[in-house]
Enzyme design. Structure first.
Site, PDB file in Angstrom:
ATOM      1  N   LYS A  12       5.433   0.546   7.754  1.00 56.71           N
ATOM      2  CA  LYS A  12       5.213   1.841   7.109  1.00 56.71           C
ATOM      3  C   LYS A  12       6.540   2.557   7.072  1.00 56.71           C
ATOM      4  O   LYS A  12       7.251   2.602   8.092  1.00 56.71           O
ATOM      5  CB  LYS A  12       4.222   2.676   7.917  1.00 56.71           C
ATOM      6  N   ASP A  60     -11.506   9.872  12.128  1.00 60.06           N
ATOM      7  CA  ASP A  60     -11.511   9.412  10.731  1.00 60.06           C
ATOM      8  C   ASP A  60     -11.918   7.950  10.665  1.00 60.06           C
ATOM      9  O   ASP A  60     -11.319   7.147   9.950  1.00 60.06           O
ATOM     10  CB  ASP A  60     -10.115   9.614  10.125  1.00 60.06           C
ATOM     11  N   VAL A  70       3.980   1.221   2.139  1.00 59.29           N
ATOM     12  CA  VAL A  70       3.694   0.285   3.225  1.00 59.29           C
ATOM     13  C   VAL A  70       4.076  -1.098   2.693  1.00 59.29           C
ATOM     14  O   VAL A  70       3.701  -1.458   1.575  1.00 59.29           O
ATOM     15  CB  VAL A  70       2.198   0.311   3.611  1.00 59.29           C
ATOM     16  N   GLY A  84       0.840  -1.192   0.000  1.00 60.35           N
ATOM     17  CA  GLY A  84       0.000   0.000   0.000  1.00 60.35           C
ATOM     18  C   GLY A  84       0.871   1.236   0.000  1.00 60.35           C
ATOM     19  O   GLY A  84       2.094   1.165   0.092  1.00 60.35           O
ATOM     20  N   GLY A  96       1.231   4.872   1.908  1.00 60.65           N
ATOM     21  CA  GLY A  96       0.798   5.786   2.955  1.00 60.65           C
ATOM     22  C   GLY A  96       1.189   7.201   2.563  1.00 60.65           C
ATOM     23  O   GLY A  96       1.796   7.420   1.508  1.00 60.65           O
ATOM     24  N   GLU A  97       0.863   8.153   3.430  1.00 59.69           N
ATOM     25  CA  GLU A  97       1.173   9.539   3.106  1.00 59.69           C
ATOM     26  C   GLU A  97       2.677   9.772   3.056  1.00 59.69           C
ATOM     27  O   GLU A  97       3.196  10.543   2.273  1.00 59.69           O
ATOM     28  CB  GLU A  97       0.553  10.459   4.165  1.00 59.69           C
ATOM     29  N   PHE A  98       3.396   9.027   3.910  1.00 61.13           N
ATOM     30  CA  PHE A  98       4.821   9.317   4.065  1.00 61.13           C
ATOM     31  C   PHE A  98       5.726   8.369   3.291  1.00 61.13           C
ATOM     32  O   PHE A  98       6.922   8.547   3.234  1.00 61.13           O
ATOM     33  CB  PHE A  98       5.195   9.241   5.556  1.00 61.13           C
TER      34      PHE A  98
HETATM   35  P1  AMP Z   1      -2.258   3.646   5.768  1.00 60.92           P
HETATM   36  O1  AMP Z   1      -1.168   4.606   5.498  1.00 60.92           O
HETATM   37  O2  AMP Z   1      -2.286   3.195   7.205  1.00 60.92           O
HETATM   38  O3  AMP Z   1      -3.589   4.086   5.300  1.00 60.92           O
HETATM   39  O4  AMP Z   1      -1.899   2.322   4.947  1.00 60.92           O
HETATM   40  C1  AMP Z   1      -1.978   2.266   3.546  1.00 60.92           C
HETATM   41  C2  AMP Z   1      -2.432   0.886   3.100  1.00 60.92           C
HETATM   42  O5  AMP Z   1      -1.464  -0.079   3.500  1.00 60.92           O
HETATM   43  C3  AMP Z   1      -3.739   0.425   3.750  1.00 60.92           C
HETATM   44  O6  AMP Z   1      -4.867   0.848   3.062  1.00 60.92           O
HETATM   45  C4  AMP Z   1      -3.597  -1.070   3.698  1.00 60.92           C
HETATM   46  O7  AMP Z   1      -3.966  -1.563   2.422  1.00 60.92           O
HETATM   47  C5  AMP Z   1      -2.111  -1.275   3.885  1.00 60.92           C
HETATM   48  N1  AMP Z   1      -1.822  -1.516   5.302  1.00 60.92           N
HETATM   49  C6  AMP Z   1      -1.525  -0.615   6.246  1.00 60.92           C
HETATM   50  N2  AMP Z   1      -1.326  -1.217   7.428  1.00 60.92           N
HETATM   51  C7  AMP Z   1      -1.503  -2.531   7.216  1.00 60.92           C
HETATM   52  C8  AMP Z   1      -1.452  -3.691   8.059  1.00 60.92           C
HETATM   53  N3  AMP Z   1      -1.175  -3.588   9.350  1.00 60.92           N
HETATM   54  N4  AMP Z   1      -1.698  -4.881   7.516  1.00 60.92           N
HETATM   55  C9  AMP Z   1      -1.995  -4.968   6.196  1.00 60.92           C
HETATM   56  N5  AMP Z   1      -2.062  -3.942   5.379  1.00 60.92           N
HETATM   57  C10 AMP Z   1      -1.830  -2.713   5.864  1.00 60.92           C
END
Ligand code: AMP
EC number: 2.7.10.1
Length: 990
Positions: A655, A752, A637, A630, A632-634
């Site tokens: 992350k 959120d 992931v 995935g 993330g903002e920074f």
């Molecule tokens: P976030 O920045 O937390 O929104 O993470 C971005 C994306 O990474 C999420 O929408 C998930 O698809 C994936 N992701 C984040 N944390 C997890 C986790 N603990 N386990 C599995 N996927 C994750």
């Protein structure tokens, strides 16, 4: 006279005993053999004088060059013949009570004698007479007993000689010897051979027991039991026995001889074990080679003793291998947490070949140069000895003393070495590992009292243990009015340097609840006091109103100011700041619970301190990134593996912070970990730790959390549209509600909450995630800039939070209602493609989302409750958890389905495409209701026009291959909607 004429060859026969065919040997002992004598036999004939017609006559014959004698008689034409032939005295063997008499003879056919048929006989008789001594030529007929009449099987005619062989048994012989006699009564006979013998079972060795030669039993004793003796170096618990049959065969050996320890069976003998092998017990087993780490002795070893430096534990079998002492445990680490010391280590590199490794802890406490054993004073959990796990928690330590802990590895052989080996000869103490540390016990608050009381002030004092603390400590005093039953509870927090304070400007006659927590010099919290209640006196001297912001501290030097004030100050500085305590949303029963409140990392001057406090630092080498999952903002992931030495490896999400970020962005990135690290709940994503201390920080800063296999909930549900029953969906909601209850109990407001911020693991457990402080404002793609400049995910946010930023647990409840809707609609977008503006307008006009298709009525009612305009009337998360639990306990309660309006539950207006015109094709229609996967099914069934679609009944939809109930309903409802010819998008008013 000849009594014994030699041994006949052994006869073989086969006997089947217990299914095993064994060969048995029989032997015949011959007492008399007429043919083999080869000379005068000395037999007696009677009557002695027979005149012209002699009786039995001896005739010498020659056959194949050798001479032998036969007897014959042939007085066939005479009457009253009574001719006897008696053998010499036959000596009997004492045990031979039964002898065999084998006769070979010829009998002439009476018909071959002319005119003799009246007197001619074709049989003769066998007699016997027992005697203890040879009676010489004395013959008395009356002393003989008849044994048998001997009749030929084949009679010899004139031309043809026929020899008969017949064996008769003479039984019950008991005297020293006997005679046989043959009586002729007028036949023509030639007696060619008389052989007298008895049978024996020959001396034998069977099953390592030797049995003597044994005469076969008589008729009264068909099986003769014989005892044997074990061969040399063999032993038996039972006397070995065997049976000798009448026919001279050994059968059924009883009692097994086995070779003694140190010997093995080789061809009916017991031979010594060869050098380097051993046998510990008397058994039928072979000797086995000496096991590992043992000495190889000379032949005949009963046991292989251990080599020097190797041992057998008391419970080890003496036949097993010997083992060495374990080496020292490795990587001993001491960490302190919650007033306890945790010692962890890794198992020894060399276990000495054993699996029964245990550990014991030795403790020495040192004051200055003087060290002594810690004795009984300290406590080990689970124990200080016999540990099988590689960790122990140590408590009751005194602060600021140097402790030395030695962890020793033991195995079953350790005790032997200490007993058997004198200390000087013992192996070097390799099994101990030592760590020393200075233990700083976090101070504990023991008692709190009021020293002085007035109507507006309280002077408090509390004890701290240990009293004299070598390092500076501070105290965090939190207090609130007891009966704050408004939905705003105000906490006042003072950071103090002394263990007393005077609090002024209190409301007269009012109860307050106080709690003190000691903070170590490094800021880590120690034990806190119980919540204590003290009241101001009634006397009204001041006009003090409602809320208790006013605080003064007399006497105690105040280091920090009230956190509430801090919060307000921050809010001015940064309009994005999160929830402060005054927004806390408790039900009245929850107000009295011991508090554990979430600490806003922004209240720390240096947010890095907060990260250190709430998150574990992980060494980057313990993390392996596997795959990007995935963005993330920074930064990306990743999915990866966390392998901390001594712990099981776990799947994690990592992350990352992209290189080149500013210090502010780094702090924002890590603030999520500072928040997450404060939570510990089944339905809250668990923080494993952070990587912050790496030299190349920007490259390596990471937040490591538990891995959730199924990713974000909205996406997951969209991918599994229609695949779950209401019961399962409600189960997911229950999990989310439990997580939210926990957060609200900790006074944390999420802001959120949305299905995209819920993660799902492989057991469909849902966990709340996304705790970034700035995230709502900058990261969430749903966030929209509002007129006040903030970014808010409009569709999920309560009206008061949109209107005047009143984010509370009650606004989280509103968002939870939207999550409920998303879940029940399998990830459908709330308010479909209405614009944010349209959504806000609809909500303002008291419209609410309609029930998703197939949504249980009780669940939809709960959603509507969450969306009440008046936030104080919305249910609390505790209420929501209870209600969902109730529904799950009685699944029937989910059977009543909420009213469903197909015109609005399907994303697009029902009779037309997105541009408002009627659907041009079946596939366009299916796409609009997100059921394109069935296009082929419709085409194959010949349903190619919308007119045909309108004719379809539920049965027809099923028949073309739509099986999932959710999909069936979606298509059926859409057709219903098409028929209804309504194209207005509306929402329900509440
Ligand atoms: P976030 O920045 O937390 O929104 O993470 C971005 C994306 O990474 C999420 O929408 C998930 O698809 C994936 N992701 C984040 N944390 C997890 C986790 N603990 N386990 C599995 N996927 C994750």
């Amino acid at each position: 006279m000849e009594f014994f004429t030699g041994v006949r060859p052994l006869l073989f026969s086969y006997v089947l005993i217990n299914g095993i065919l064994i060969t048995l040997q029989t032997k015949e002992e011959v007492l008399l053999d007429m043919r083999a004598t080869g000379g005068e036999l000395g037999w007696l004939t009677w009557p002695l004088d027979q005149g012209d017609k002699p009786g039995w006559e001896v005739i010498q014959r020659t056959l194949n060059g050798s001479q032998f004698y036969t007897f014959s008689v042939c007085n066939v034409g005479e009457r009253e013949q009574d001719n006897w032939l008696r053998t010499t005295f036959i000596q009997r063997r004492p045990s031979a009570s039964r002898v065999f008499v084998e006769l070979q003879f010829i009998v002439r056919d009476c018909n071959s004698f002319d005119g003799a048929s009246l007197t001619c006989k074709e049989t003769f008789n066998l007699f016997t007479s027992e005697s203890d001594a040879d009676v010489g030529t004395t013959f008395r007929k009356g002393q003989f007993k008849k044994v048998a009449t001997i009749a030929p099987d084949e009679i010899t005619s004139k031309n043809e000689l026929r020899i008969n062989t017949e064996t008769k048994v003479v039984e019950n012989l008991s005297r020293k010897g006997f005679y046989l006699a043959f009586q002729d009564i007028g036949a023509c006979i030639a007696l060619l051979s008389v052989r007298v013998y008895y049978k024996t079972c020959p001396a034998t060795v069977k099953s390592l027991a030797s049995f003597p030669e044994t005469v076969a039993g008589g008729e009264n004793q068909a099986l003769r039991e014989v005892s044997g003796v074990c061969v040399e170096n063999a032993i038996s618990e039972e006397l070995p026995r065997i049976y000798c049959t009448v026919d001279g065969e050994w059968v059924v050996p009883v009692g097994q001889c086995q070779c003694k320890p140190g010997y093995e069976e080789v061809e009916d003998e017991c031979q010594e074990c060869k050098a380097g092998s051993f046998k510990a017990e008397a058994s039928g087993d072979k000797c086995t080679p000496c096991p590992a780490n043992t000495q190889e002795l000379d032949s005949g070893a009963v046991v292989c003793p251990c080599m020097d430096g190797f041992y057998r534990a008391p419970n080890d079998p003496p036949t097993g291998p010997c083992s060495g002492l374990p080496s020292a445990p490795r990587d001993l680490v001491a960490t302190t947490s919650a007033g306890k010391l945790l010692l962890t280590w890794s198992p020894p590199e060399d276990t000495g070949g054993r699996t029964d490794i245990t550990y014991s802890i030795e403790c020495q406490r040192c004051e200055g140069m003087v060290c002594q054993s810690c004795g009984e004073k300290i406590r080990y959990e689970p124990a200080g000895v016999g540990l099988t796990d590689t960790k122990v928690s140590v408590s009751e330590l005194d602060a600021h003393l140097n402790y030395t802990f030695t962890v020793e590895a033991h195995s079953g052989v350790t005790v032997l070495t200490s007993q058997a080996v004198p200390p000087a000869n013992r192996p070097p103490s390799t099994s101990a590992l030592t760590t020393s540390l200075l233990y700083t016990d976090p101070p504990k608050i023991t008692a709190m009292r009021v020293m002085e009381r007035s109507s507006t002030s309280l002077s408090l004092f509390w004890d701290v243990k240990p009293r004299v603390h070598p390092r500076p400590i501070r105290y965090e005093l939190t207090y609130r009015k007891k009966d704050d039953n408004l939905d705003v509870t105000t906490y006042t927090v003072l950071i103090l340097e002394k263990n007393s304070v005077q609090i002024k400007d209190l409301v007269p006659g009012t109860a307050y609840l106080f709690r003190v927590q000691a903070l170590s010099s490094d800021g880590s919290p120690g034990g806190s006091s119980m919540e204590e209640q003290f009241e101001t006196s009634e006397h009204l001297t001041q006009n003090n109103t409602a809320v208790i912001f006013g605080v003064a501290a007399g006497g105690a030097a105040m280091l920090f100011i009230v956190i509430v004030v801090l919060f307000l100050r921050r809010r001015k500085r940064n309009s994005h700041t999160r929830q402060g305590p005054e927004d806390t949303y408790f039900s009245s029963s929850e107000q009295l619970k011991p508090l554990k409140t979430y600490v806003d990392p922004h209240t720390y001057e240096d947010p890095n301190t907060a990260v250190l406090k709430f998150a574990t630092e992980i060494h980057p080498s313990h993390i392996t990134k596997q795959k990007v999952i995935g963005a993330g903002e920074f930064g990306e992931v990743y999915r990866g593996i966390l392998k901390v030495p001594g712990r099981k490896e776990v799947a994690v999400a990592i992350k990352t912070l992209k290189p080149g970020y500013t210090e502010k962005q780094r702090q924002d990135f890590l603030s999520e970990a500072s928040i997450m690290g404060q939570f510990s709940h089944q339905n809250i994503i668990r923080l494993e730790g952070v990587v912050t201390k790496c030299k190349d920080f920007f490259k390596h800063a990471m937040i490591v959390t538990e891995y959730m296999e199924n990713g974000a909930l909205d996406r997951y549900l969209r991918d599994h549209d229609g695949e779950f029953a209401s019961f399962q969906l409600v189960g997911m909601l229950r999990g989310i509600a439990a997580g939210m209850k926990y957060l609200s109990d900790m006074s944390y407001v999420h802001r959120d909450l949305a299905a995209r911020n819920i993660l799902v693991n492989n057991t469909l457990e849902c966990k709340v995630s996304d705790f970034g402080l700035s995230r709502v404002l900058e990261d969430d793609p749903e966030g929209t800039y509002t007129t006040s400049g903030g970014k808010i995910p409009i569709r999920w946010t309560a009206p008061e939070a949109i209107a005047y930023r009143k984010f509370t647990s009650a606004s989280d409840v509103w968002s939870f209602g939207i999550v409920m809707w998303e879940v029940m609609a399998f990830g459908e977008r709330p308010y479909w493609d209405m614009s944010n503006h349209e959504v806000m307008k609809a909500i303002n006009e008291a419209f609410r989302l309609p029930a998703p298709m197939d949504c249980p009525s009780a669940v939809y009612q709960l959603m509507l409750q969450c969306w009440l305009q008046d936030r104080s009337k919305r249910p609390r998360f505790g209420d929501i958890v209870s209600l969902l639990d109730k529904l799950l306990r009685s699944p029937d309660s989910l059977k009543t389905i909420a009213d469903f309006d197909p015109r609005i539950s399907i994303r697009l207006p029902s009779t037309s495409g997105s541009d408002g015109s009627p659907f041009r094709s079946v596939s366009e229609w299916l796409e609009s209701i997100k059921m394109s996967q069935y296009s082929e099914n419709f085409a194959c069934a010949g349903v190619v026009t919308m007119d045909q679609v309108l004719q379809m009944k539920n049965e027809d939809i099923k028949n073309i291959g739509v099986r999932l109930p959710g999909h069936l309903k979606r298509i059926a409802y859409s057709i219903l909607g098409l028929k209804d010819q309504t194209s207005t998008l509306s929402v329900f008013a509440v």
